[in-house]
Every structure is written in structure tokens, then in C-alpha cells.
Design a protein around this motif. Structure first.
Motif, PDB file in Angstrom:
ATOM      1  N   ALA A  83      57.349  95.502  23.508  1.00  0.00           N
ATOM      2  CA  ALA A  83      56.020  95.814  22.973  1.00  0.00           C
ATOM      3  C   ALA A  83      55.236  96.673  23.969  1.00  0.00           C
ATOM      4  O   ALA A  83      54.566  97.625  23.570  1.00  0.00           O
ATOM      5  N   ALA A  84      55.314  96.345  25.240  1.00  0.00           N
ATOM      6  CA  ALA A  84      54.598  97.122  26.264  1.00  0.00           C
ATOM      7  C   ALA A  84      55.181  98.529  26.382  1.00  0.00           C
ATOM      8  O   ALA A  84      54.436  99.506  26.499  1.00  0.00           O
ATOM      9  N   ARG A  85      56.503  98.641  26.333  1.00  0.00           N
ATOM     10  CA  ARG A  85      57.131  99.960  26.485  1.00  0.00           C
ATOM     11  C   ARG A  85      56.817 100.891  25.319  1.00  0.00           C
ATOM     12  O   ARG A  85      56.893 102.107  25.449  1.00  0.00           O
ATOM     13  N   ALA A  86      56.412 100.329  24.186  1.00  0.00           N
ATOM     14  CA  ALA A  86      55.984 101.163  23.058  1.00  0.00           C
ATOM     15  C   ALA A  86      54.592 101.747  23.290  1.00  0.00           C
ATOM     16  O   ALA A  86      54.193 102.680  22.595  1.00  0.00           O
ATOM     17  N   LEU A  87      53.883 101.218  24.282  1.00  0.00           N
ATOM     18  CA  LEU A  87      52.524 101.686  24.565  1.00  0.00           C
ATOM     19  C   LEU A  87      52.449 102.591  25.788  1.00  0.00           C
ATOM     20  O   LEU A  87      51.370 103.064  26.126  1.00  0.00           O
ATOM     21  N   VAL A  88      53.577 102.820  26.474  1.00  0.00           N
ATOM     22  CA  VAL A  88      53.574 103.752  27.605  1.00  0.00           C
ATOM     23  C   VAL A  88      53.804 105.172  27.091  1.00  0.00           C
ATOM     24  O   VAL A  88      54.132 105.379  25.923  1.00  0.00           O
ATOM     25  N   SER A  89      53.650 106.131  27.955  1.00  0.00           N
ATOM     26  CA  SER A  89      53.824 107.544  27.564  1.00  0.00           C
ATOM     27  C   SER A  89      55.290 107.847  27.285  1.00  0.00           C
ATOM     28  O   SER A  89      56.180 107.290  27.940  1.00  0.00           O
ATOM     29  N   PRO A  90      55.569 108.739  26.338  1.00  0.00           N
ATOM     30  CA  PRO A  90      56.949 109.040  25.947  1.00  0.00           C
ATOM     31  C   PRO A  90      57.858 109.449  27.112  1.00  0.00           C
ATOM     32  O   PRO A  90      59.032 109.139  27.092  1.00  0.00           O
ATOM     33  N   GLY A  91      57.347 110.107  28.120  1.00  0.00           N
ATOM     34  CA  GLY A  91      58.190 110.552  29.226  1.00  0.00           C
ATOM     35  C   GLY A  91      58.441 109.496  30.290  1.00  0.00           C
ATOM     36  O   GLY A  91      59.263 109.689  31.190  1.00  0.00           O
ATOM     37  N   ASP A  92      57.757 108.363  30.217  1.00  0.00           N
ATOM     38  CA  ASP A  92      57.904 107.312  31.226  1.00  0.00           C
ATOM     39  C   ASP A  92      59.248 106.614  31.096  1.00  0.00           C
ATOM     40  O   ASP A  92      59.804 106.496  30.006  1.00  0.00           O
ATOM     41  N   LEU A  93      59.745 106.123  32.214  1.00  0.00           N
ATOM     42  CA  LEU A  93      61.018 105.419  32.255  1.00  0.00           C
ATOM     43  C   LEU A  93      60.970 104.195  31.344  1.00  0.00           C
ATOM     44  O   LEU A  93      60.061 103.378  31.434  1.00  0.00           O
ATOM     45  N   GLY A  94      61.916 104.082  30.440  1.00  0.00           N
ATOM     46  CA  GLY A  94      62.009 102.946  29.546  1.00  0.00           C
ATOM     47  C   GLY A  94      61.093 102.995  28.339  1.00  0.00           C
ATOM     48  O   GLY A  94      61.022 102.029  27.581  1.00  0.00           O
ATOM     49  N   ALA A  95      60.392 104.105  28.143  1.00  0.00           N
ATOM     50  CA  ALA A  95      59.453 104.213  27.017  1.00  0.00           C
ATOM     51  C   ALA A  95      60.176 104.080  25.689  1.00  0.00           C
ATOM     52  O   ALA A  95      61.308 104.517  25.530  1.00  0.00           O
ATOM     53  N   LEU A  96      59.492 103.441  24.746  1.00  0.00           N
ATOM     54  CA  LEU A  96      60.002 103.309  23.382  1.00  0.00           C
ATOM     55  C   LEU A  96      58.993 103.931  22.423  1.00  0.00           C
ATOM     56  O   LEU A  96      57.809 103.999  22.726  1.00  0.00           O
ATOM     57  N   PRO A  97      59.460 104.370  21.251  1.00  0.00           N
ATOM     58  CA  PRO A  97      58.518 104.895  20.261  1.00  0.00           C
ATOM     59  C   PRO A  97      57.536 103.812  19.844  1.00  0.00           C
ATOM     60  O   PRO A  97      57.922 102.646  19.822  1.00  0.00           O
ATOM     61  N   PRO A  98      56.315 104.101  19.547  1.00  0.00           N
ATOM     62  CA  PRO A  98      55.742 105.427  19.372  1.00  0.00           C
ATOM     63  C   PRO A  98      55.248 106.092  20.648  1.00  0.00           C
ATOM     64  O   PRO A  98      54.806 107.232  20.618  1.00  0.00           O
ATOM     65  N   GLY A  99      55.296 105.425  21.795  1.00  0.00           N
ATOM     66  CA  GLY A  99      54.881 106.040  23.049  1.00  0.00           C
ATOM     67  C   GLY A  99      53.439 106.511  23.023  1.00  0.00           C
ATOM     68  O   GLY A  99      53.163 107.696  23.149  1.00  0.00           O
ATOM     69  N   LEU A 100      52.523 105.576  22.858  1.00  0.00           N
ATOM     70  CA  LEU A 100      51.113 105.925  22.684  1.00  0.00           C
ATOM     71  C   LEU A 100      50.410 106.391  23.956  1.00  0.00           C
ATOM     72  O   LEU A 100      49.350 106.993  23.883  1.00  0.00           O
ATOM     73  N   GLY A 101      50.973 106.089  25.116  1.00  0.00           N
ATOM     74  CA  GLY A 101      50.363 106.535  26.367  1.00  0.00           C
ATOM     75  C   GLY A 101      49.139 105.729  26.780  1.00  0.00           C
ATOM     76  O   GLY A 101      48.311 106.186  27.543  1.00  0.00           O
ATOM     77  N   TRP A 102      49.027 104.507  26.301  1.00  0.00           N
ATOM     78  CA  TRP A 102      47.874 103.666  26.633  1.00  0.00           C
ATOM     79  C   TRP A 102      48.104 102.814  27.867  1.00  0.00           C
ATOM     80  O   TRP A 102      47.164 102.343  28.479  1.00  0.00           O
ATOM     81  N   LEU A 103      49.393 102.575  28.226  1.00  0.00           N
ATOM     82  CA  LEU A 103      49.730 101.735  29.371  1.00  0.00           C
ATOM     83  C   LEU A 103      50.641 102.461  30.335  1.00  0.00           C
ATOM     84  O   LEU A 103      51.340 103.404  29.963  1.00  0.00           O
ATOM     85  N   VAL A 104      50.631 101.979  31.561  1.00  0.00           N
ATOM     86  CA  VAL A 104      51.597 102.431  32.558  1.00  0.00           C
ATOM     87  C   VAL A 104      52.210 101.175  33.169  1.00  0.00           C
ATOM     88  O   VAL A 104      51.527 100.172  33.385  1.00  0.00           O
TER      89      VAL A 104
ATOM     90  N   SER B 272      43.714 107.154  29.038  1.00  0.00           N
ATOM     91  CA  SER B 272      43.670 107.141  27.578  1.00  0.00           C
ATOM     92  C   SER B 272      43.495 105.719  27.059  1.00  0.00           C
ATOM     93  O   SER B 272      42.749 105.467  26.109  1.00  0.00           O
ATOM     94  N   GLY B 273      44.154 104.753  27.691  1.00  0.00           N
ATOM     95  CA  GLY B 273      44.016 103.360  27.313  1.00  0.00           C
ATOM     96  C   GLY B 273      42.615 102.831  27.567  1.00  0.00           C
ATOM     97  O   GLY B 273      42.073 102.060  26.764  1.00  0.00           O
ATOM     98  N   VAL B 274      42.012 103.260  28.680  1.00  0.00           N
ATOM     99  CA  VAL B 274      40.630 102.864  28.982  1.00  0.00           C
ATOM    100  C   VAL B 274      39.697 103.398  27.908  1.00  0.00           C
ATOM    101  O   VAL B 274      38.796 102.689  27.436  1.00  0.00           O
ATOM    102  N   GLU B 275      39.936 104.626  27.472  1.00  0.00           N
ATOM    103  CA  GLU B 275      39.115 105.224  26.418  1.00  0.00           C
ATOM    104  C   GLU B 275      39.232 104.428  25.113  1.00  0.00           C
ATOM    105  O   GLU B 275      38.237 104.150  24.448  1.00  0.00           O
ATOM    106  N   VAL B 276      40.443 104.039  24.760  1.00  0.00           N
ATOM    107  CA  VAL B 276      40.655 103.247  23.547  1.00  0.00           C
ATOM    108  C   VAL B 276      39.940 101.904  23.678  1.00  0.00           C
ATOM    109  O   VAL B 276      39.267 101.448  22.747  1.00  0.00           O
ATOM    110  N   ALA B 277      40.050 101.263  24.838  1.00  0.00           N
ATOM    111  CA  ALA B 277      39.389  99.969  25.059  1.00  0.00           C
ATOM    112  C   ALA B 277      37.871 100.109  24.947  1.00  0.00           C
ATOM    113  O   ALA B 277      37.207  99.247  24.350  1.00  0.00           O
ATOM    114  N   GLN B 278      37.337 101.174  25.493  1.00  0.00           N
ATOM    115  CA  GLN B 278      35.889 101.398  25.408  1.00  0.00           C
ATOM    116  C   GLN B 278      35.456 101.627  23.957  1.00  0.00           C
ATOM    117  O   GLN B 278      34.410 101.126  23.533  1.00  0.00           O
TER     118      GLN B 278
END
Length: 100
Positions: free
Chosen positions: A32-53, A71-77
Motif C-alpha cells: 500500500a505504501a509503495r503505491a503512494l511513492v513516486s513511479p521512479g522510486d525503488l520498489g514503487a508500485l502503480p499508481p505511483g502517486l508521489g505522496w510518500l518517500v 506533494s504529499g504535504v500539499e494533499v494533507a493540507q
């Protein structure tokens, strides 16, 4: 979304801790966490939202800690703003007690 909210409230949380809070296995929390990291990050899974590192620290090189990206901080705000504007729907006021 639950992963995102937990990380927003607990920056630096480890995947194992996240799984315990969510009541899931570490593998499920990791996916679930890897689906929220950026697509180019190691172990990323789709959809790769880029909200977490996912990052390790000097003390625990094996453990992966989760943090919000800018980007994740912006979404949280934005969520905080929306929740602050929210109003209850369909709530009926409790009856008042009358003295006899």
C-alpha cells in the motif's frame, strides 16, 4: 488512503509499525505504501502517486521509514482545509429536556 493518513500524522513511521496500526501484515502495508511513492522510486508500485518517500536512517539501515513528499504535504493540507469546512449532513438536534 489509510496509509497516507497514518504517515501524515506519524512522519517517519516504519512499515512494520504501520502494519500494526492498520491491523494488516507488513507485506500488505508495504504494498500500500509503495503505491503512494513516486513511479521512479525503488520498489514503487502503480499508481505511483508521489505522496510518500521510503527512506532508511543511519541507525536502522534495514528499516524503511515513511515520510510525506512536498506533494504529499500539499494533499494533507488540502484535506485539512476540506475537513475544516465540512458540515454535518442529516444530523437531527437532540431534544431538549423540559422541567415538569
Amino acid at each position: 488512503m489509510l496509509v497516507f493518513l497514518y504517515v501524515a500524522e506519524n512522519g517517519g513511521i516504519r512499515v512494520k509499525e504501520l502494519s500494526e496500526l492498520m491491523g494488516t501484515t507488513p507485506a500488505t502495508a508495504s504494498r500500500a505504501a509503495r503505491a503512494l511513492v513516486s513511479p521512479g522510486d525503488l520498489g514503487a508500485l502503480p499508481p505511483g502517486l508521489g505522496w510518500l518517500v521510503m527512506a532508511s536512517n543511519e541507525r536502522e539501515k534495514i528499516s524503511r521509514h515513511l515520510y510525506l513528499t512536498p506533494s504529499g504535504v500539499e494533499v494533507a493540507q488540502r484535506l485539512d482545509t476540506l475537513l475544516g469546512r465540512a458540515r454535518l449532513i442529516g444530523v437531527v438536534a437532540a431534544p431538549t429536556l423540559r422541567s415538569v
